[in-house]
Design an enzyme around this catalytic site. Structure first.
Site, short mmCIF file in Angstrom:
data_model
loop_
_atom_site.label_atom_id
_atom_site.label_comp_id
_atom_site.label_asym_id
_atom_site.label_seq_id
_atom_site.Cartn_x
_atom_site.Cartn_y
_atom_site.Cartn_z
CE LYS A 185 -4.31 -1.72 0.63
NZ LYS A 185 -5.52 -1.38 -0.12
CG ASP A 192 -10.07 -2.80 6.32
OD1 ASP A 192 -10.93 -2.67 7.20
OD2 ASP A 192 -10.32 -3.14 5.16
#
Length: 395
Positions: free
Chosen positions: A80, A128
């Site tokens: 990410k 998340d």
């Protein structure tokens, strides 16, 4: 090999990939080119390792299994890092261009030419954990303010990491999709800029930037492999990782690109449901999966347009296989060296272990002694508390 993978119940179905230009062109190579030029020039950039799981390949009677270990990526612990931070840079360049009335480049943002303007901008996102970590890191790196929304089940450790990167963290009642909705609503009310890894009608450019950033990882794999693999088992989530990797592989390898199999938690099967319906499909999350980064009930429409064109099959896996897969890597049972992986990193690993062990699935997915499989180890140990519980057998 752990008997869990041989006896567990897994749902899957096959599709016929169309490789339509409409789908693959959602993520053009020019976007990947631009992201690669920028990200590989950042301080701290280093290619992450592509590990050979030779012991596991031998046990499964496959030729090779490669595991792209994203744990070391920019010190943030996951792939990410490539997407969120790059999208922050792109969003700031576009926003400041509008405000100053002239083109502002990525170089300008990176070099702090418009630091005063950037400091007046707040970027926000729901997460998340890993995407928010990247957005927070990018905001700090490029001088913007940051507000991150997390849902009720996100661990406090992950929240603290984002605070440590300079973000204001807001915990929302409900699941991931509830946090996405609140981030959107409050951004509209306050004039903040949303940097999301999922798309919706009227909101597409930042998710495209995010997926373009992920392409750096996929291109590293292409350059590390002398010949194309036969299969890639990709974890789901909203679909951004899978779409980016599949698009790059298709662009780079064409007709020799590997079969794409999407693997999701059975508790969050939005891409599986979309494949069944042949359209983006919302599923309601009734219970959070241990694979926190994959607990998504609504697919990204942009990502789905790619996956609908290139996916060969969809699979859901139960919670029971997650911890054994993490321990398999950490104990050195899959390769000559131990690999410490997070819960969301092992979905593809669990998928191929089951598929190669089940006679019918092995035949359906055309897995054999000549198969060369790529897996994306999307995160390292992003929550040490959860990792310790897994290794102690408490999960």
């Amino acid at each position: 090999m752990n008997a869990t993978f041989k006896t567990t119940n897994v749902s899957y179905f096959l599709t016929k990939a169309s490789f339509s230009n409409e789908g693959v062109n959602t993520l053009p190579s020019e976007g990947f080119d631009r992201a690669e030029r920028e990200i590989t020039g950042w301080d701290g950039y280093a290619k992450t390792p592509l590990e050979s799981l030779e012991r596991l390949a031998e046990q499964l009677n496959l030729r090779e299994i490669y595991y792209k270990d994203e744990g070391p990526r920019f010190g943030l612990g996951s792939f990410k890092a490539l997407g969120g931070a790059y999208a922050v840079q792109c969003v700031l360049a576009r926003a400041i261009s509008q405000r100053v009335g002239k083109d502002v480049s990525l170089d300008d943002i990176r070099n702090g030419i418009y630091a005063e303007q950037a400091a007046q901008i707040t970027v926000t996102s729901a997460t998340d954990g890993n995407h928010g970590r990247s957005v927070a890191w990018g905001a700090t790196r490029f001088g913007a303010q940051c507000r991150i929304y997390i849902h009720a089940e996100v661990s406090e450790h992950r929240a603290e990491v984002m605070r440590g990167l300079g973000a204001e963290v807001v915990r929302v009642d409900g699941d991931y999709d509830a946090s996405v909705a609140q981030a959107r609503r409050e951004a509209e009310e306050n004039g903040w800029l949303v940097v999301s890894d999922t798309s919706w009608p009227g909101y597409t450019q930042p998710p495209l930037d995010v997926m373009a950033g992920y392409g750096v990882m996929a291109r590293e794999i292409v350059r590390d492999l002398p010949t194309p693999p036969t299969h890639v088992f990709l974890q789901g989530g909203v679909g951004g990782l899978a779409a980016s990797v599949a698009a790059v592989f298709q662009q780079e390898w064409g007709a020799k690109a590997p079969q794409v199999i999407i693997v999701e938690p059975e508790l969050a099967p939005c891409l599986y449901a979309s494949g069944k319906a042949n359209a983006p499909t919302l599923v309601e999350i009734q219970e959070e999966t241990l694979m926190a980064g994959l607990s998504c009930g609504e697919p990204s429409e942009l990502a789905w347009s790619v996956l609908a064109a290139v996916s060969r099959g969809f699979m859901t896996i139960p919670e029971s296989v997650v911890a054994p897969a993490v321990r398999l890597l950490a104990n050195g049972d899959a390769s000559q060296s131990a690999i410490n992986a997070g819960e969301s990193a092992v979905a593809g690993l669990a998928g191929v272990m089951w598929a190669a062990s089940d006679p019918q699935a092995r035949e359906d997915f055309n897995l054999g002694t000549g198969s060369r499989v790529v897996l994306i180890g999307s995160e390292g140990v992003t929550d040490p508390n959860v990792f310790q519980q897994i290794m102690a057998g408490e999960i």
